[in-house]
Design a protein around this motif. Structure first.
Motif, PDB file in Angstrom:
ATOM      1  N   THR A  88       0.804  -1.318   0.080  1.00 36.74           N
ATOM      2  CA  THR A  88      -0.034  -0.159  -0.172  1.00 36.74           C
ATOM      3  C   THR A  88       0.715   1.059   0.068  1.00 36.74           C
ATOM      4  O   THR A  88       0.413   2.319   0.563  1.00 36.74           O
ATOM      5  CB  THR A  88      -0.985  -0.107   1.185  1.00 36.74           C
ATOM      6  OG1 THR A  88      -0.071   0.054   2.523  1.00 36.74           O
ATOM      7  CG2 THR A  88      -1.951  -1.018   1.247  1.00 36.74           C
ATOM      8  N   ASP A  89       2.081   1.104  -0.452  1.00 31.95           N
ATOM      9  CA  ASP A  89       3.023   2.248  -0.420  1.00 31.95           C
ATOM     10  C   ASP A  89       3.094   3.232  -1.698  1.00 31.95           C
ATOM     11  O   ASP A  89       4.004   4.064  -1.832  1.00 31.95           O
ATOM     12  CB  ASP A  89       4.427   1.918  -0.061  1.00 31.95           C
ATOM     13  CG  ASP A  89       4.962   1.002  -0.639  1.00 31.95           C
ATOM     14  OD1 ASP A  89       4.239   0.486  -1.843  1.00 31.95           O
ATOM     15  OD2 ASP A  89       6.144   0.277  -0.541  1.00 31.95           O
ATOM     16  N   ALA A  94      -2.671   5.703  -1.821  1.00 33.24           N
ATOM     17  CA  ALA A  94      -3.117   6.740  -0.938  1.00 33.24           C
ATOM     18  C   ALA A  94      -3.778   7.783  -1.582  1.00 33.24           C
ATOM     19  O   ALA A  94      -4.715   8.305  -0.856  1.00 33.24           O
ATOM     20  CB  ALA A  94      -1.614   7.470  -0.685  1.00 33.24           C
ATOM     21  N   LYS A  97      -7.576   6.218  -1.690  1.00 35.19           N
ATOM     22  CA  LYS A  97      -7.991   5.915  -0.399  1.00 35.19           C
ATOM     23  C   LYS A  97      -8.442   7.300   0.129  1.00 35.19           C
ATOM     24  O   LYS A  97      -9.444   7.366   0.931  1.00 35.19           O
ATOM     25  CB  LYS A  97      -6.747   5.359   0.711  1.00 35.19           C
ATOM     26  CG  LYS A  97      -7.470   5.192   2.221  1.00 35.19           C
ATOM     27  CD  LYS A  97      -6.142   4.627   3.058  1.00 35.19           C
ATOM     28  CE  LYS A  97      -6.696   4.560   4.555  1.00 35.19           C
ATOM     29  NZ  LYS A  97      -5.644   3.979   5.416  1.00 35.19           N
TER      30      LYS A  97
END
Length: 255
Positions: A88-89, A94, A97
């Motif tokens: 999720t990096d 990001a 989300k």
């Protein structure tokens, strides 16, 4: 064709013609093709027809495969094929989300007076009356204005009960209706852009003297896809011209 010939006096001229293809991709009992993980549902597979085409199957096959088969069979493949680890990096994660969280918070904070169902029904009425099988420019322009008004009212007066920290069907429905409002306006824009009648798109201004659909192959012989350009921005129409080398385009007639 309608020939106005008396079959008692002149034998009926019956000849074979292509009515519907019964072909399609080969699939197994679970609707999986020969490519692992690739499923073919609805009329793009061969599975339901025998020596002759099943009558009234145009919608049946899509509904049967979509509602009753694939929800149960694709799970077997997914259960036996665990996904690869996903981190999720990545910046895209990001961004996605944050966008979802902002949308959820916005929907919950409006606290208006009308439920998502009310807006859904209002949109359905507009689409049914003005963007159905038969449509015209005047009705489509009216529908566009009505949908834009509905969208403004939705983001000012929708009421979503519950919270965003639990399973919330009202929140899920509100998100879907927000998408439907955008899609409805796009469908109207697409119908307004196409000044001809073709297939399920029947513009009342474009028909033959006998009431048949009147195509405009000189201007609309292309495959099109609308591209999202951002919130409150007009969408972009991308075209891929169609070239017919061995088949001559002709006007379709049911008579």
């Amino acid at each position: 064709k309608i020939t106005d010939e008396n079959p008692y006096e002149l034998p009926m001229r019956i000849y074979p013609a292509v009515h519907y293809t019964m072909g399609g991709l080969w699939v197994d009992y679970n609707l999986q093709t020969t490519v692992p993980g690739l499923y073919a549902t609805g009329e793009c597979n061969f599975s339901d027809h025998g020596a002759n085409r099943l009558g009234a199957s145009a919608l049946m096959q899509g509904l049967a495969d979509g509602y009753f088969v694939i929800p149960y069979t694709i799970g077997d493949y997914l259960a036996a094929t665990p996904p690869k680890p996903v981190t999720t990096d990545h910046p895209a994660f990001a961004e996605a989300k944050a966008g979802v969280q902002a949308r959820v918070e916005q929907l919950l904070s409006i606290n208006g007076n009308r439920t998502p169902d009310e807006f859904h029904k209002a949109l359905g009425h507009v689409m049914w009356e003005y963007c159905g099988m038969a449509r015209n420019a005047e009705g489509l322009k009216f529908a566009k204005n009505e949908i834009q008004k509905l969208r403004r009212e939705f983001w000012q007066d929708v009421k979503v009960v519950g919270t965003g920290e639990e399973m919330n069907q009202a929140l899920e429905k509100a998100g879907r209706v927000a998408d439907f409002l955008e899609l409805g306006e796009l469908m109207v824009d697409d119908a307004l852009d196409r000044n001809e009648s073709c297939g399920g798109h029947f513009r009342e201004e474009y028909q033959t003297p006998e009431g048949e659909a009147l195509r405009d192959d000189d201007h609309y012989a292309y495959v099109a896809a609308w591209e999202y350009m951002g919130d409150n921005q007009p969408e972009r129409l991308n075209k891929e011209e169609l070239a017919f080398e061995n088949v001559k385009l002709t006007q379709r007639s049911y008579k």
